[in-house]
Design a protein around this motif. Structure first.
Motif, PDB file in Angstrom:
ATOM      1  N   HIS A  46       0.464  -1.302   0.314  1.00 26.81           N
ATOM      2  CA  HIS A  46      -0.260  -0.253  -0.032  1.00 26.81           C
ATOM      3  C   HIS A  46       0.878   1.465   0.149  1.00 26.81           C
ATOM      4  O   HIS A  46       1.059   2.358  -0.903  1.00 26.81           O
ATOM      5  N   ILE A  47       1.818   1.473   1.280  1.00 28.87           N
ATOM      6  CA  ILE A  47       1.851   2.694   0.822  1.00 28.87           C
ATOM      7  C   ILE A  47       3.685   2.884  -0.422  1.00 28.87           C
ATOM      8  O   ILE A  47       3.642   4.025  -0.983  1.00 28.87           O
TER       9      ILE A  47
ATOM     10  N   ILE B  79       3.722   6.222  -5.166  1.00 26.97           N
ATOM     11  CA  ILE B  79       4.203   6.860  -6.599  1.00 26.97           C
ATOM     12  C   ILE B  79       3.190   6.799  -7.564  1.00 26.97           C
ATOM     13  O   ILE B  79       2.706   7.111  -8.626  1.00 26.97           O
ATOM     14  N   ILE B  80       2.183   6.715  -6.740  1.00 26.05           N
ATOM     15  CA  ILE B  80       0.421   7.041  -8.072  1.00 26.05           C
ATOM     16  C   ILE B  80       0.233   8.313  -8.497  1.00 26.05           C
ATOM     17  O   ILE B  80      -0.260   8.293  -8.992  1.00 26.05           O
ATOM     18  N   LEU B  81       0.376   8.972  -7.482  1.00 27.42           N
ATOM     19  CA  LEU B  81       0.198  10.240  -7.753  1.00 27.42           C
ATOM     20  C   LEU B  81       0.502  11.202  -8.824  1.00 27.42           C
ATOM     21  O   LEU B  81      -0.326  11.247  -9.611  1.00 27.42           O
TER      22      LEU B  81
ATOM     23  N   THR C  21      -2.745   3.333 -14.143  1.00 31.80           N
ATOM     24  CA  THR C  21      -3.073   4.135 -12.848  1.00 31.80           C
ATOM     25  C   THR C  21      -4.265   3.883 -12.428  1.00 31.80           C
ATOM     26  O   THR C  21      -4.798   3.449 -10.930  1.00 31.80           O
ATOM     27  N   TRP C  22      -5.270   3.583 -13.532  1.00 32.29           N
ATOM     28  CA  TRP C  22      -6.529   2.649 -12.102  1.00 32.29           C
ATOM     29  C   TRP C  22      -6.426   1.772 -11.593  1.00 32.29           C
ATOM     30  O   TRP C  22      -6.481   1.744 -10.059  1.00 32.29           O
TER      31      TRP C  22
ATOM     32  N   TYR D  62      -5.662  -0.745  -5.920  1.00 32.76           N
ATOM     33  CA  TYR D  62      -5.382  -0.984  -5.453  1.00 32.76           C
ATOM     34  C   TYR D  62      -5.570  -0.382  -3.851  1.00 32.76           C
ATOM     35  O   TYR D  62      -5.408  -0.844  -3.032  1.00 32.76           O
ATOM     36  N   VAL D  63      -5.085   0.490  -3.933  1.00 36.29           N
ATOM     37  CA  VAL D  63      -4.059   1.561  -2.966  1.00 36.29           C
ATOM     38  C   VAL D  63      -5.203   2.360  -2.374  1.00 36.29           C
ATOM     39  O   VAL D  63      -5.218   1.916  -0.769  1.00 36.29           O
TER      40      VAL D  63
END
Length: 179
Positions: A123-124, A129-131, A156-157, A162-163
């Motif tokens: 998760h972390i 990295i997702i932003l 991205t989706w 997942y996050v």
């Protein structure tokens, strides 16, 4: 329909700047602690709000995916805007919670600790990295570069989803140990 004017150089600069600032602020939470400040309410309510927001973002992401598959692009756009706005609200409540609540450790003798650490670690890492991917994906949609938007969204989706989902799971796993 008004579209944003294309300016890739400015967009890249702003996306990387915003992403770096958010990343540094979140990293600084390890050092910025105000656990002796009494806010007048249980600060762990912010963590509950985080879980509620993440759960809502998860639902919005699924609904937006269904909408775009059905070619309902206006609904897709509204749902994605909602997911982005809620993610900003999440960031504010996340920062508040970690500044005022401090850290909670999952008990070492708990049989679920290994699973918790795997979920938390993934998760972390993915949250970190997702932003910029979210912002670049949104930018491509805003300037109506839909083929590029779609290519980015394929990556991205699922990461964003997942996050969001694991954020809820982490909350339910750690919240019994809040003090």
């Amino acid at each position: 329909k008004a579209e944003m004017k294309k300016n890739d150089k400015l967009a890249k600069t702003l996306i990387y700047l915003v992403s770096a600032v958010v990343f540094l602020v979140v990293l600084s939470l390890h050092y910025l602690k105000f656990t002796d400040v009494n806010l007048g309410f249980d600060v762990h309510l912010l963590a509950k709000a985080n879980a509620l927001i993440n759960g809502t973002v998860s639902i919005l992401l699924v609904a937006a995916l269904v909408a775009v598959k059905k070619k309902n692009f206006e609904l897709h756009k509204k749902l994605m805007k909602g997911a982005i706005y809620l993610s900003v609200l999440f960031l504010v409540t996340y920062i508040g919670h970690h500044m005022f609540a401090g850290e909670t450790e999952f008990p070492k003798d708990n049989s679920m600790r290994g699973l918790y650490l795997v979920i938390l670690t993934t998760h972390i890492i993915l949250a970190a990295i997702i932003l910029p991917f979210i912002l670049f994906t949104a930018y491509r949609a805003l300037i109506a570069e839909f083929p590029e938007h779609k290519k980015l969204a394929r990556y991205t989706w699922p990461i964003w989803f997942y996050v969001a989902v694991t954020g809820v799971i982490v909350y339910f796993m750690i919240s019994p140990f809040y003090k």
